[in-house]
Design an enzyme around this catalytic site. Structure first.
Site, PDB file in Angstrom:
ATOM      1  N   GLN A  30     -32.927  42.470 -33.368  1.00 45.12           N
ATOM      2  CA  GLN A  30     -34.114  41.791 -32.845  1.00 45.12           C
ATOM      3  C   GLN A  30     -33.729  40.438 -32.237  1.00 45.12           C
ATOM      4  O   GLN A  30     -34.204  40.069 -31.156  1.00 45.12           O
ATOM      5  CB  GLN A  30     -35.132  41.584 -33.962  1.00 45.12           C
ATOM      6  CG  GLN A  30     -36.282  40.675 -33.594  1.00 45.12           C
ATOM      7  CD  GLN A  30     -37.325  40.611 -34.685  1.00 45.12           C
ATOM      8  OE1 GLN A  30     -38.166  41.492 -34.797  1.00 45.12           O
ATOM      9  NE2 GLN A  30     -37.289  39.578 -35.503  1.00 45.12           N
ATOM     10  N   HIS A  43     -37.881  33.290 -44.612  1.00 41.69           N
ATOM     11  CA  HIS A  43     -38.777  32.701 -43.612  1.00 41.69           C
ATOM     12  C   HIS A  43     -38.753  31.173 -43.718  1.00 41.69           C
ATOM     13  O   HIS A  43     -38.726  30.467 -42.713  1.00 41.69           O
ATOM     14  CB  HIS A  43     -40.226  33.135 -43.858  1.00 41.69           C
ATOM     15  CG  HIS A  43     -40.471  34.600 -43.744  1.00 41.69           C
ATOM     16  ND1 HIS A  43     -40.812  35.373 -44.827  1.00 41.69           N
ATOM     17  CD2 HIS A  43     -40.445  35.438 -42.678  1.00 41.69           C
ATOM     18  CE1 HIS A  43     -41.005  36.629 -44.430  1.00 41.69           C
ATOM     19  NE2 HIS A  43     -40.775  36.700 -43.129  1.00 41.69           N
TER      20      HIS A  43
HETATM   21  P1  AMP Z   1     -40.814  39.012 -40.324  1.00 40.75           P
HETATM   22  O1  AMP Z   1     -41.944  38.285 -40.983  1.00 40.75           O
HETATM   23  O2  AMP Z   1     -40.200  40.081 -41.146  1.00 40.75           O
HETATM   24  O3  AMP Z   1     -41.177  39.456 -38.931  1.00 40.75           O
HETATM   25  O4  AMP Z   1     -39.663  37.934 -40.136  1.00 40.75           O
HETATM   26  C1  AMP Z   1     -39.902  36.727 -39.459  1.00 40.75           C
HETATM   27  C2  AMP Z   1     -38.584  36.041 -39.216  1.00 40.75           C
HETATM   28  O5  AMP Z   1     -37.944  35.770 -40.450  1.00 40.75           O
HETATM   29  C3  AMP Z   1     -37.619  36.894 -38.377  1.00 40.75           C
HETATM   30  O6  AMP Z   1     -36.945  36.049 -37.453  1.00 40.75           O
HETATM   31  C4  AMP Z   1     -36.686  37.429 -39.435  1.00 40.75           C
HETATM   32  O7  AMP Z   1     -35.401  37.734 -38.926  1.00 40.75           O
HETATM   33  C5  AMP Z   1     -36.618  36.259 -40.395  1.00 40.75           C
HETATM   34  N1  AMP Z   1     -36.157  36.691 -41.719  1.00 40.75           N
HETATM   35  C6  AMP Z   1     -36.621  37.738 -42.439  1.00 40.75           C
HETATM   36  N2  AMP Z   1     -35.924  37.878 -43.593  1.00 40.75           N
HETATM   37  C7  AMP Z   1     -34.984  36.897 -43.582  1.00 40.75           C
HETATM   38  C8  AMP Z   1     -33.936  36.515 -44.482  1.00 40.75           C
HETATM   39  N3  AMP Z   1     -33.723  37.153 -45.627  1.00 40.75           N
HETATM   40  N4  AMP Z   1     -33.165  35.455 -44.142  1.00 40.75           N
HETATM   41  C9  AMP Z   1     -33.370  34.786 -42.987  1.00 40.75           C
HETATM   42  N5  AMP Z   1     -34.339  35.097 -42.091  1.00 40.75           N
HETATM   43  C10 AMP Z   1     -35.135  36.139 -42.382  1.00 40.75           C
END
Ligand code: AMP
Length: 285
Positions: free
Chosen positions: A153, A37
């Site tokens: 997504q 994030h």
């Molecule tokens: P989430 O809180 O899981 O909804 O994720 C929020 C954002 O962070 C989304 O755009 C995810 O794709 C991104 N994200 C989650 N895990 C990772 C990661 N390991 N590397 C890069 N971006 C991530």
């Protein structure tokens, strides 16, 4: 860093910067923040004049049997991490602020949402497109940052942005991994020590497919078979899918071309994990 709890305050904050001709980067999250994030936040801070993050565990993208209630909530740590990353404001709405009790309007996701996750999690992407549309309206940003980790997504949101003319520049940022390759995920904290070892199987399987592709293998069936046996060898038995598809359409093809991407979803213990890897282009992660 300003913490904004109402839609009105959040809208006003962004509009003020837009009126003064600043670029505004949006980083939507569900909290329980990790370095993945934060890489999105850092990229936005680097690229845009101001950055607003959001923390909202969106109920409309969870099915009744999924982990909405046990989804990790770590607000104080999240706020500190965002502040340290240089984020200017964070929108943290309560559920009632986002959804009226009689809320009933949804955004129908594009066709690219139908396969893979959309197949296994009916209504998931409808929840995602709906909440991101709401965030795009509440926070009329110039740029928005999403992770390659949730590859489908990101595709869904890029199609929605184009089809519904939001006019936002969307950047998809590389997946951040642990040193051993495990993709960072808020859900990793559910894993026991032994499950954590099994979970590495997803990355191993993707690396095996990439290796085979680089060695000249182009048969999708052979690449998928390689991933399945690698997953099983790592103790991951409960595989939702392990596929090689076209990275634009997410549709299968007999031969893996330059644009091929491998995607895996599997259950490790009670935790469902996803990961992916472009086969031809390493830098796209
Ligand atoms: P989430 O809180 O899981 O909804 O994720 C929020 C954002 O962070 C989304 O755009 C995810 O794709 C991104 N994200 C989650 N895990 C990772 C990661 N390991 N590397 C890069 N971006 C991530």
């Amino acid at each position: 860093m300003e913490v904004l709890n109402t839609k009105a305050a959040a809208h006003q904050w962004v509009m003020q910067h837009r009126c003064e001709k600043r670029s505004v980067g949006l980083v939507p999250t569900m909290g329980a923040l990790h370095a993945g994030h934060l890489s999105l936040a850092q990229r936005s801070v680097q690229r845009c004049d101001v950055t607003v993050a959001t923390i909202f565990v969106n109920p409309t993208q969870f099915a009744p049997h999924e982990d909405l209630d046990r989804y990790p909530r770590t607000l104080q740590d999240d706020l500190r991490l965002l502040r340290e990353a240089g984020v200017d404001a964070v929108f943290v709405p309560a559920e009632g602020e986002m959804y009226a009790a009689d809320f009933s309007t949804y955004v129908q996701p594009p066709d690219v949402a139908r396969c893979l996750e959309g197949d296994r999690r009916p209504d998931h992407f409808r929840g995602v497109t709906t909440v991101v549309t709401k965030l795009f309206h509440i926070l009329p940003c110039t740029h928005a940052f999403f992770g390659h980790k949730d590859y489908q997504q990101a595709c869904v949101l890029q199609h929605m942005n184009r089809d519904l003319d939001f006019g936002i520049e969307i950047e998809v940022c590389p997946t951040v991994r642990e040193p051993d390759g495990l993709a960072l995920s808020s859900r990793n904290r559910y894993l026991s020590d032994s499950e954590r070892v099994q979970a590495l199987g997803l990355h191993r399987a993707l690396m095996a497919a990439e290796g085979k592709y680089r060695a000249g293998e182009r048969s999708t069936a052979a690449l998928e078979q390689q991933m399945r046996s690698e997953l099983k060898a790592s103790g991951v038995e409960n595989i939702d899918y392990a596929v090689v598809v076209d990275s634009q359409t997410l549709q299968p093809a007999a031969e893996a071309g330059e644009a091929a991407i491998a995607l895996i979803a599997a259950q490790v213990g009670t935790t469902r994990l996803i990961d992916n890897q472009r086969l031809a282009m390493r830098e796209a992660s």
